[in-house]
Design a protein around this motif. Structure first.
Motif, PDB file in Angstrom:
ATOM      1  N   SER A 131      27.941  59.237  21.828  1.00  0.00           N
ATOM      2  CA  SER A 131      28.908  60.330  21.767  1.00  0.00           C
ATOM      3  C   SER A 131      30.266  59.857  22.275  1.00  0.00           C
ATOM      4  N   TYR A 147      18.649  62.732  27.993  1.00  0.00           N
ATOM      5  CA  TYR A 147      19.891  62.925  27.249  1.00  0.00           C
ATOM      6  C   TYR A 147      19.632  62.909  25.742  1.00  0.00           C
ATOM      7  N   PRO A 167      25.652  64.710  26.097  1.00  0.00           N
ATOM      8  CA  PRO A 167      26.003  63.670  25.118  1.00  0.00           C
ATOM      9  C   PRO A 167      24.865  62.691  24.857  1.00  0.00           C
ATOM     10  N   ASN A 200      19.930  66.350  23.523  1.00  0.00           N
ATOM     11  CA  ASN A 200      21.006  66.356  22.530  1.00  0.00           C
ATOM     12  C   ASN A 200      20.469  66.556  21.118  1.00  0.00           C
ATOM     13  N   GLY A 256      25.749  70.883  25.717  1.00  0.00           N
ATOM     14  CA  GLY A 256      26.807  69.885  25.835  1.00  0.00           C
ATOM     15  C   GLY A 256      26.381  68.588  26.468  1.00  0.00           C
ATOM     16  N   VAL A 316      22.275  74.943  23.190  1.00  0.00           N
ATOM     17  CA  VAL A 316      23.420  74.029  23.170  1.00  0.00           C
ATOM     18  C   VAL A 316      23.992  73.936  24.582  1.00  0.00           C
ATOM     19  N   THR A 326      20.755  69.806  18.540  1.00  0.00           N
ATOM     20  CA  THR A 326      21.384  69.565  17.247  1.00  0.00           C
ATOM     21  C   THR A 326      20.571  70.153  16.102  1.00  0.00           C
ATOM     22  N   SER A 362      31.158  64.133  19.376  1.00  0.00           N
ATOM     23  CA  SER A 362      30.505  64.099  20.692  1.00  0.00           C
ATOM     24  C   SER A 362      29.177  64.843  20.689  1.00  0.00           C
ATOM     25  N   ASP A 363      29.209  66.154  20.907  1.00  0.00           N
ATOM     26  CA  ASP A 363      27.957  66.901  21.046  1.00  0.00           C
ATOM     27  C   ASP A 363      27.086  66.838  19.798  1.00  0.00           C
TER      28      ASP A 363
END
Length: 367
Positions: free
Chosen positions: A333, A310, A328, A314, A326, A324, A318, A253-254
Motif C-alpha cells: 500500500s 495486516y 494497509p 486488508n 484502513g 473497512v 476489500t 492504499s487501502d
C-alpha cells in the motif's frame, strides 16, 4: 584498510529480500500508473525506509538491550502526549507535530518496534517454564501488552490497537502459556463481547453494521466490481476503468489489492498472496533454528503475525468479509508510516539473525 567480514554473508537471511522486493516493485508499478505524484513520493519513502533498515541492521542491538525499557516508556509518554498535544485529522487525534518543521509523526507506528523489543526483552529475562507461563507471569506480560492497546484505542485507533493486542498474545501463544489461561480468556471474551460492542465509537459501530448488512458499503461495492472485472489475467493499464475513472476509492492504499486484481487478474492476486504466504511461513520456520534464543524468536514471530494480520484484514475488507478499518498491505500500500515501520522491523530482525553468534565485533574490520 577496510576489510569486509564474510561472516555477514553466512548468517544474513537472503530469503527475506527475495520475497519482499517483488512486492515493493509491483506496488511501485501500480502506484505510478494510478498517480505519478504519489509514485515520486513513494520513492522518497523507499529511500527513507532503506536508510532506516541499514541503521537498525548496523546498530549493536544486543549490546544495547538495557535501553529497551526506556525506549518502551518513551513511546508510552508519546502516546499519552497525543491526548494533550495531538493533531486531529478526520476526527481522530493520532499525530504529533514536530515543532518548526511542521511534519507530523504517528506514535502508534513508532510503538510497534518498541512494543516487540520490549516483549523480547521481558521474555528473555524470564523465559517460560516447561508448562509455559503461569498466571502471575501472564499478568505481568499482559500489562505491557494492554497498556499501549488502551492508549491507542483512546485516540481513537481501534484497528492499530487490536493489531498490537493480537500480536502480543500471539507471541505469548507461540512462546508458551498454560492452556488453562487461554481457555479462561476465550470464555471471558465470549461473555463480555456485548459490553465491548456498546463501548465502541459510533463510527466503529457503523463499520460493523455496514459489514453485517446485506448490501455492502459503496467502497466495498466498487472494490468487488474491480476484482470481478479483472478476470483471470487482468486488464491493460488503459482499460482499468474502476481505478482510472476514480470509482475505486483509495486505490493506491487501502484498496490497492482490488486494483492489483483489476490489472493482473486472479493470477496477480495468487502471486501476491503466495509471496506473502512464503514470507510468513519462512519467518515462522526460523523459530526451529533459533531454539532457546527467545529474544529473536519473539521478534520473528511478532513480525510474521503482524504481516499475517495486516494481509488478512486488508484483503478481507476489500472483498467484503471484514469491516473497512484502513489497514494497509505491508510493503504494498502507498504510504510512508507503514513502509518505514516494516523496514525498521526487518532491519532489527536481520541484525539479530546475522550477528547472533558473535556480538562483540562489527562486520567491518579496519586495518
Amino acid at each position: 584498510m577496510i576489510v569486509f567480514d564474510r561472516r555477514i554473508l553466512t548468517h544474513f537471511d537472503f530469503l527475506q529480500p527475495l520475497f519482499i522486493l517483488p512486492i515493493i516493485v509491483l506496488s511501485y508499478v501500480l502506484v505510478s500508473e494510478a498517480n505519478a505524484v504519489l509514485a515520486n513520493k513513494q520513492l522518497v519513502y523507499f529511500g527513507v525506509g532503506g536508510l532506516a533498515f541499514m541503521f537498525f541492521f548496523l546498530l549493536p542491538i544486543r549490546r544495547l538491550e538495557w535501553l529497551i525499557p526506556a525506549l518502551y516508556w518513551v513511546n508510552i509518554l508519546l502516546l499519552l502526549s497525543v491526548d494533550i498535544f495531538g493533531v486531529s485529522k478526520l476526527g481522530a487525534r493520532r499525530w504529533l507535530e514536530i515543532p518548526f518543521v511542521h511534519f507530523t509523526i504517528q506514535p502508534s507506528e513508532i510503538m510497534k518496534p518498541a512494543f516487540l523489543l520490549m516483549l523480547a526483552y521481558l521474555i528473555k529475562k524470564r523465559p517460560p517454564g516447561e508448562n509455559g507461563y503461569n498466571l502471575k507471569e501472564f499478568f505481568r506480560l499482559s500489562f505491557y501488552i494492554i497498556l499501549p492497546f488502551v492508549l491507542i484505542m483512546k485516540e481513537p485507533d481501534l484497528g492499530t490497537a487490536l493489531v498490537l493486542l493480537l500480536v502480543g498474545y500471539a507471541v505469548l501463544f507461540v512462546i508458551g502459556v498454560d492452556k488453562k489461561i487461554w481457555i479462561s480468556i476465550a470464555v471471558i471474551i465470549g461473555v463480555s463481547a456485548p459490553i465491548l460492542y456498546e463501548n465502541l465509537h459510533d463510527y466503529q459501530k457503523k463499520r460493523i453494521t455496514d459489514f453485517l448488512s446485506e448490501k455492502p458499503s459503496y467502497h466495498v461495492q466498487q472494490s468487488i466490481i474491480a476484482i470481478g472485472s479483472g478476470g483471470l489475467k487482468g486488464k491493460p493499464k488503459d482499460e482499468a476503468t474502476q481505478t482510472h475513472f476514480k470509482f475505486l476509492p483509495i486505490a493506491t492504499s487501502d484498496f490497492i489489492f482490488a486494483y492489483n486484481i483489476e490489472r493482473f487478474g486472479f493470477y496477480g492476486a495468487l502471486g501476491l498472496l503466495g509471496t506473502y504466504g512464503l514470507l510468513i511461513f519462512h519467518l515462522l520456520s526460523l523459530n526451529y533454528m533459533l531454539k532457546k534464543d527467545y529474544f529473536t524468536q519473539v521478534v520473528t514471530t511478532g513480525i510474521a503475525v503482524l504481516i499475517f494480520i495486516y494481509v488478512g484484514v486488508n484483503i478481507s475488507m476489500t472483498i467484503g468479509y471484514a469491516p473497512v478499518v484502513g489497514v494497509p498491505l505491508p510493503f504494498f500500500s502507498y504510504g510512508g508510516s507503514s513502509f518505514i515501520t516494516f523496514m525498521v522491523l526487518f532491519g532489527i530482525l536481520q541484525n539479530l539473525l546475522t550477528f547472533r553468534f558473535d556480538f562483540t565485533r562489527n562486520f567491518i574490520k579496519i586495518k
